[in-house]
Motif scaffolding. Structure first.
Motif, PDB file in Angstrom:
ATOM      1  N   ARG A  41       0.852  -1.047  -0.014  1.00  0.00           N
ATOM      2  CA  ARG A  41      -0.045   0.006  -0.145  1.00  0.00           C
ATOM      3  C   ARG A  41       0.697   1.297  -0.316  1.00  0.00           C
ATOM      4  NH1 ARG A  41      -4.969  -0.742   4.338  1.00  0.00           N
ATOM      5  NH2 ARG A  41      -6.125  -1.126   2.831  1.00  0.00           N
ATOM      6  N   PHE A  42       2.099   1.344   1.001  1.00  0.00           N
ATOM      7  CA  PHE A  42       2.702   2.696   0.924  1.00  0.00           C
ATOM      8  C   PHE A  42       3.597   3.214  -0.386  1.00  0.00           C
ATOM      9  CE2 PHE A  42       6.973   4.726   1.603  1.00  0.00           C
ATOM     10  CZ  PHE A  42       5.656   5.838   2.970  1.00  0.00           C
ATOM     11  N   LYS A  43       3.856   1.369  -1.314  1.00  0.00           N
ATOM     12  CA  LYS A  43       4.328   2.221  -2.670  1.00  0.00           C
ATOM     13  C   LYS A  43       3.000   2.164  -3.622  1.00  0.00           C
ATOM     14  CE  LYS A  43       6.675   0.303  -6.149  1.00  0.00           C
ATOM     15  NZ  LYS A  43       7.306   1.509  -7.272  1.00  0.00           N
ATOM     16  N   ARG A  44       2.213   1.794  -3.335  1.00  0.00           N
ATOM     17  CA  ARG A  44       1.055   2.877  -4.686  1.00  0.00           C
ATOM     18  C   ARG A  44       0.721   4.390  -4.158  1.00  0.00           C
ATOM     19  NH1 ARG A  44      -1.249  -2.247  -3.144  1.00  0.00           N
ATOM     20  NH2 ARG A  44      -2.860  -1.928  -2.100  1.00  0.00           N
ATOM     21  N   PHE A  45       1.010   3.988  -2.590  1.00  0.00           N
ATOM     22  CA  PHE A  45       0.935   5.529  -2.428  1.00  0.00           C
ATOM     23  C   PHE A  45       1.143   6.444  -2.642  1.00  0.00           C
ATOM     24  CE2 PHE A  45       1.540   8.773   0.645  1.00  0.00           C
ATOM     25  CZ  PHE A  45       0.144   9.399   1.021  1.00  0.00           C
ATOM     26  N   MET A  46       3.188   6.461  -3.190  1.00  0.00           N
ATOM     27  CA  MET A  46       4.418   7.064  -2.875  1.00  0.00           C
ATOM     28  C   MET A  46       3.318   6.893  -4.127  1.00  0.00           C
ATOM     29  SD  MET A  46       5.075   8.812  -0.076  1.00  0.00           S
ATOM     30  CE  MET A  46       6.495   8.801  -0.716  1.00  0.00           C
ATOM     31  N   ASP A  47       3.739   5.622  -5.055  1.00  0.00           N
ATOM     32  CA  ASP A  47       3.842   6.423  -6.661  1.00  0.00           C
ATOM     33  C   ASP A  47       2.337   7.191  -6.655  1.00  0.00           C
ATOM     34  OD1 ASP A  47       5.556   4.819  -7.054  1.00  0.00           O
ATOM     35  OD2 ASP A  47       4.354   2.768  -7.200  1.00  0.00           O
ATOM     36  N   ALA A  48       1.183   7.274  -6.416  1.00  0.00           N
ATOM     37  CA  ALA A  48       0.515   7.789  -6.801  1.00  0.00           C
ATOM     38  C   ALA A  48       0.309   9.525  -6.303  1.00  0.00           C
ATOM     39  CB  ALA A  48      -1.368   7.269  -6.255  1.00  0.00           C
ATOM     40  N   PRO A  50       2.823  12.209  -6.855  1.00  0.00           N
ATOM     41  CA  PRO A  50       2.491  13.176  -8.136  1.00  0.00           C
ATOM     42  C   PRO A  50       1.757  13.740  -8.247  1.00  0.00           C
ATOM     43  CG  PRO A  50       4.797  11.996  -7.926  1.00  0.00           C
ATOM     44  CD  PRO A  50       3.839  11.546  -6.960  1.00  0.00           C
ATOM     45  N   GLY A  51       0.787  13.029  -8.956  1.00  0.00           N
ATOM     46  CA  GLY A  51      -0.541  13.190  -9.290  1.00  0.00           C
ATOM     47  C   GLY A  51      -1.213  14.277  -8.318  1.00  0.00           C
ATOM     48  N   THR A  52      -1.162  13.845  -6.939  1.00  0.00           N
ATOM     49  CA  THR A  52      -2.840  13.833  -6.360  1.00  0.00           C
ATOM     50  C   THR A  52      -1.893  15.316  -6.461  1.00  0.00           C
ATOM     51  OG1 THR A  52      -1.323  13.333  -4.560  1.00  0.00           O
ATOM     52  CG2 THR A  52      -3.279  12.442  -5.346  1.00  0.00           C
ATOM     53  N   ILE A  53      -0.274  16.022  -6.172  1.00  0.00           N
ATOM     54  CA  ILE A  53      -0.042  17.170  -5.849  1.00  0.00           C
ATOM     55  C   ILE A  53      -0.237  18.033  -7.227  1.00  0.00           C
ATOM     56  CG2 ILE A  53       1.643  18.237  -5.520  1.00  0.00           C
ATOM     57  CD1 ILE A  53       2.739  16.378  -3.744  1.00  0.00           C
ATOM     58  N   LEU A  54      -0.216  17.350  -8.660  1.00  0.00           N
ATOM     59  CA  LEU A  54      -0.484  18.468  -9.177  1.00  0.00           C
ATOM     60  C   LEU A  54      -2.040  18.112  -9.736  1.00  0.00           C
ATOM     61  CD1 LEU A  54       0.941  19.716 -12.131  1.00  0.00           C
ATOM     62  CD2 LEU A  54       0.414  17.004 -13.034  1.00  0.00           C
ATOM     63  N   LEU A  55      -3.052  17.973  -9.687  1.00  0.00           N
ATOM     64  CA  LEU A  55      -3.760  17.907  -9.265  1.00  0.00           C
ATOM     65  C   LEU A  55      -4.341  18.793  -8.386  1.00  0.00           C
ATOM     66  CD1 LEU A  55      -6.655  16.591 -10.927  1.00  0.00           C
ATOM     67  CD2 LEU A  55      -6.960  15.354  -8.780  1.00  0.00           C
ATOM     68  N   SER A  56      -3.406  19.170  -6.591  1.00  0.00           N
ATOM     69  CA  SER A  56      -4.104  19.761  -6.006  1.00  0.00           C
ATOM     70  C   SER A  56      -3.558  21.347  -6.264  1.00  0.00           C
ATOM     71  CB  SER A  56      -3.855  19.975  -4.964  1.00  0.00           C
ATOM     72  OG  SER A  56      -2.380  19.419  -4.922  1.00  0.00           O
ATOM     73  N   LEU A  57      -2.729  21.297  -7.277  1.00  0.00           N
ATOM     74  CA  LEU A  57      -2.157  22.740  -7.384  1.00  0.00           C
ATOM     75  C   LEU A  57      -3.400  23.024  -8.837  1.00  0.00           C
ATOM     76  CD1 LEU A  57       1.100  22.192  -7.531  1.00  0.00           C
ATOM     77  CD2 LEU A  57      -0.074  23.531  -5.837  1.00  0.00           C
ATOM     78  N   ILE A  58      -3.841  22.307  -9.739  1.00  0.00           N
ATOM     79  CA  ILE A  58      -4.220  22.412 -10.977  1.00  0.00           C
ATOM     80  C   ILE A  58      -5.940  23.055 -10.944  1.00  0.00           C
ATOM     81  CG2 ILE A  58      -5.161  21.666 -13.407  1.00  0.00           C
ATOM     82  CD1 ILE A  58      -2.219  20.784 -13.646  1.00  0.00           C
ATOM     83  N   ALA A  59      -6.141  21.954  -9.495  1.00  0.00           N
ATOM     84  CA  ALA A  59      -8.008  22.364  -9.796  1.00  0.00           C
ATOM     85  C   ALA A  59      -8.054  23.698  -8.499  1.00  0.00           C
ATOM     86  CB  ALA A  59      -8.198  21.371  -8.641  1.00  0.00           C
ATOM     87  N   PRO A  60      -7.653  24.615  -7.722  1.00  0.00           N
ATOM     88  CA  PRO A  60      -8.104  25.908  -7.826  1.00  0.00           C
ATOM     89  C   PRO A  60      -8.133  26.776  -8.946  1.00  0.00           C
ATOM     90  CG  PRO A  60      -6.501  25.027  -5.926  1.00  0.00           C
ATOM     91  CD  PRO A  60      -6.821  24.440  -7.470  1.00  0.00           C
ATOM     92  N   GLY A  61      -7.319  26.712  -9.706  1.00  0.00           N
ATOM     93  CA  GLY A  61      -6.854  27.455 -10.854  1.00  0.00           C
ATOM     94  C   GLY A  61      -8.673  26.890 -12.206  1.00  0.00           C
ATOM     95  N   ILE A  62      -8.395  25.777 -12.323  1.00  0.00           N
ATOM     96  CA  ILE A  62      -9.958  25.173 -12.908  1.00  0.00           C
ATOM     97  C   ILE A  62     -10.880  25.977 -12.435  1.00  0.00           C
ATOM     98  CG2 ILE A  62     -11.279  23.305 -13.662  1.00  0.00           C
ATOM     99  CD1 ILE A  62      -7.962  21.825 -14.137  1.00  0.00           C
ATOM    100  N   ALA A  63     -11.340  25.599 -11.432  1.00  0.00           N
ATOM    101  CA  ALA A  63     -12.431  26.266 -10.463  1.00  0.00           C
ATOM    102  C   ALA A  63     -12.573  27.980 -10.035  1.00  0.00           C
ATOM    103  CB  ALA A  63     -12.320  25.444  -9.011  1.00  0.00           C
ATOM    104  N   SER A  64     -11.654  28.765 -10.558  1.00  0.00           N
ATOM    105  CA  SER A  64     -11.630  29.673 -10.418  1.00  0.00           C
ATOM    106  C   SER A  64     -11.760  30.616 -11.839  1.00  0.00           C
ATOM    107  CB  SER A  64     -10.636  30.523  -9.808  1.00  0.00           C
ATOM    108  OG  SER A  64      -9.568  30.210 -10.584  1.00  0.00           O
ATOM    109  N   ALA A  65     -11.653  29.683 -12.667  1.00  0.00           N
ATOM    110  CA  ALA A  65     -11.742  29.996 -14.149  1.00  0.00           C
ATOM    111  C   ALA A  65     -13.228  30.081 -14.161  1.00  0.00           C
ATOM    112  CB  ALA A  65     -11.083  28.924 -15.270  1.00  0.00           C
ATOM    113  N   GLY A  66     -14.114  28.983 -14.045  1.00  0.00           N
ATOM    114  CA  GLY A  66     -15.414  28.924 -14.332  1.00  0.00           C
ATOM    115  C   GLY A  66     -15.669  28.150 -15.209  1.00  0.00           C
ATOM    116  N   PHE A  67     -17.278  28.064 -15.880  1.00  0.00           N
ATOM    117  CA  PHE A  67     -17.191  26.622 -16.574  1.00  0.00           C
ATOM    118  C   PHE A  67     -16.108  26.525 -18.001  1.00  0.00           C
ATOM    119  CE2 PHE A  67     -19.289  25.476 -20.736  1.00  0.00           C
ATOM    120  CZ  PHE A  67     -20.266  24.535 -20.273  1.00  0.00           C
TER     121      PHE A  67
END
Length: 105
Positions: A41-48, A50-67
């Protein structure tokens, strides 16, 4: 502008402490990496992670840009998946948002 000599020392001390903490965390991660589990489990968590960090950086920008920001992000993702050309995908996404902003009243 800082005029008090003590404030210069405080600023330099703060910068030095921040650098020390930052590099301690980096070195600590390198030293501990051999002791972390390499499977399960820990290896799967660590492999995932970078993607979750990238998503957490991108999602607020997408949400603030609207539809249209969401439409641009979706088109960017689809174009990247289909063509594997990130630059073209980014141009399409930015183009969609730019055109939507020009056409909106």
């Amino acid at each position: 502008m800082l005029t008090n000599p003590d404030s210069h020392i405080t600023v330099l001390l703060t910068i030095g402490c921040a650098a020390l903490v930052t590099y301690s965390l980096r070195i600590g991660g390198l030293l501990l990496s051999d002791r972390l589990p390499q499977s399960g489990r820990f290896k799967r968590f660590m492999d995932a992670l970078p993607g979750t960090i990238l998503l957490s950086l991108i999602a607020p920008g997408i949400a603030s840009a609207g539809f249209w920001g969401g439409v641009g992000a979706l088109c960017t993702a689809i174009c990247t998946y289909k063509t594997r050309n990130v630059f073209l995908a980014m141009l399409i996404g930015v183009g969609i948002v730019a055109i939507s902003r020009q056409l909106s009243p």
